[in-house]
Scaffold this active site. Structure first.
Site, PDB file in Angstrom:
ATOM      1  CE  LYS A  52      -3.935   2.024   2.543  1.00  0.00           C
ATOM      2  NZ  LYS A  52      -4.824   1.891   3.714  1.00  0.00           N
ATOM      3  CB  SER A 128      -8.086   3.808   2.683  1.00  0.00           C
ATOM      4  OG  SER A 128      -7.270   3.210   3.667  1.00  0.00           O
ATOM      5  CB  SER A 152      -8.460   0.902   5.606  1.00  0.00           C
ATOM      6  OG  SER A 152      -9.176   2.092   5.409  1.00  0.00           O
TER       7      SER A 152
END
Ligand code: GLN
Length: 448
Positions: A52, A128, A152
């Site tokens: 990420k 996210s 997330s």
């Protein structure tokens, strides 16, 4: 594996948009070295991994999907988790798309092209860590790392039909994770199955001298917990998790899953998490407060793209921040600054801290009598791109079942448990005691 990974990315990423930056040259070089290595026994040997983009990678661009960090091309160090993956010879394929600074539930807050759900690109992948979940679901990498502050990892895992674990707060080092809400953030693995997940957590977990909030607690061999045996396991099912607002198809699948557990010798009972109805409000106050402090470092000097239109220093801070941050990030900074300002601190921030303790106590009480808590990960399957983006409160409400877990600091996993009529997956959430990821994995594996 690395070749296959890039081949797949070239085939599908034009539609999925999971990646922001590829690490192709270095990854291929690394793969060549590994091919020639005499010892090929490392636990993640040659495994293509996606990271990420709020996890810092040395010499590899790290943007948090923000225009503000668009030029952060050459970070000087690796996050601890990245070093740990490398120590077991996983190969970093690239950096994954996300909501800007991890604020969002749909990836639509990425300042680049938002990630789409690989099952149907009209739908959001969740957020996210949408890029992290979509990249695994689309077969672009074997596993990815995400971060989970208020759902997330688990929510996008549910929306994309993969397995995502938020470890206990303190289980995994946050050193090198760009902080959103430091008291809630945790890094965790997203994988195609429970065994892979356990294998990756084994590598990234453990105390780290670089993160004083990482815990000095032994890291068990999680893969050894995957025995298939859940006889006598005591499951608590909070009535709030199957209440109004949860789609009938989701509820039905969770009840089916509980039947599977019964058939395997586990038992379940309904319980209550009476303060969970306050979790969303509590979370958005606390996380925005922490974010307003954490994001103060982005000023166009220490970090960030500097505005070219400023006349003096104060003007430069203001213009850089106004130009660099997106709408949602600004909304959070303003909310957090308000909640922390003198005169409002007691009414908002301090009160939210107290409610947080009540929410944690709810879980502690349940865990006196039960081994795990089970419910859905999200009230519904993925929603359509554009459906909620103009209504932040509806977007925030989507996190209602994941957020209590962050506030309590306990571990939670999402694994696939059904499909909607439209063919979109949704997830079963299994929540465990502090530092008891082993039982969470054991329960998840037995159902899977
Ligand atoms: N959707 C939540 C938020 O927008 C969760 C974010 C997260 O876990 N990083 O804050």
């Amino acid at each position: 594996l690395v070749d296959t990974s890039y081949k797949r990315i070239k085939e599908v990423d034009g539609q999925v948009h999971a990646f922001l930056t590829l690490n192709e040259e270095s990854a291929r070089e690394e793969a060549k070295k590994l091919d020639a290595a005499a010892d090929q026994t490392a636990s993640l040997f040659g495994m293509p991994a996606g990271i990420k983009d709020n996890i810092v990678t040395k010499a590899l661009r790290t943007t948090c999907a923000s225009q503000f960090l668009d030029n952060f091309d050459d970070p000087l160090y690796n996050a601890t988790v990245v070093d740990k993956l490398a120590s077991q010879q996983a190969v970093t394929i690239g950096k994954l798309n996300m909501d800007e600074f991890a604020m969002g539930s749909s990836n639509e807050n990425s300042s680049y092209t938002p990630t789409r759900n690989p099952w149907n690109t009209d739908y959001v992948p969740g957020g996210s860590s949408g890029g992290s979940a979509a990249s695994v679901a689309a077969g672009e990498v074997l596993f990815s790392l995400g971060s989970d502050t208020g759902g997330s990892i688990r929510q996008p895992a549910a929306f994309c039909g993969v397995v995502g674990l938020k470890p206990t707060y303190g289980r995994v080092s946050r050193f090198g994770l760009v902080a959103f809400a430091s008291s809630l953030d945790q890094i965790g693995p997203i994988t195609r199955n429970v065994e892979d997940n356990a294998r990756v957590l084994e590598v990234i977990a453990g105390i780290d001298p670089m993160d004083s909030t990482s815990a000095n607690v032994d890291v068990p061999k999680y893969t050894e917990a995957l025995t298939g045996d859940v006889k006598g396991l005591k499951i608590a099912v909070p009535k709030e998790y199957l209440a109004e607002g949860v789609a009938p198809e989701v509820k039905e699948s969770v009840l089916q899953a509980l039947k599977v557990y019964e058939s395997l010798g586990a038992t379940w009972e309904e319980v209550s998490l009476p303060h969970s109805k306050y979790a969303v409000a509590t979370y958005y106050l606390l996380s925005s407060s922490e974010a307003s402090a954490n994001l103060a470092r982005f000023d166009g000097v220490r970090y960030g793209v500097r505005s070219e239109n400023a006349d003096n220093m104060i003007d430069m801070f203001k213009k850089s921040r106004s130009e660099g941050f997106g709408e949602e990030v600004k909304r959070r900074i303003m909310l957090g600054t308000f909640a922390l300002s003198s005169g409002y601190y007691d009414a908002y921030y301090k009160k939210a801290q107290k409610v947080r303790t009540l929410i944690k106590n709810d879980f502690d009480k349940i865990f006196e009598d039960y081994d795990v808590v089970i419910g859905p990960t999200t009230p519904t399957p993925a929603f359509k791109v554009g459906e909620k983006i103009d209504d932040p409160l509806t977007m925030y409400a989507n996190d209602i079942l994941t957020i209590p877990v962050n506030l309590a600091g306990v571990p939670g996993i999402s694994l696939p448990c059904g499909f909607s009529e439209e063919g979109l997956p949704f997830g079963l959430q299994i929540i465990g005691k502090h530092f008891d990821e082993s039982t969470v994995y054991r329960a998840a594996h037995a159902y899977e």
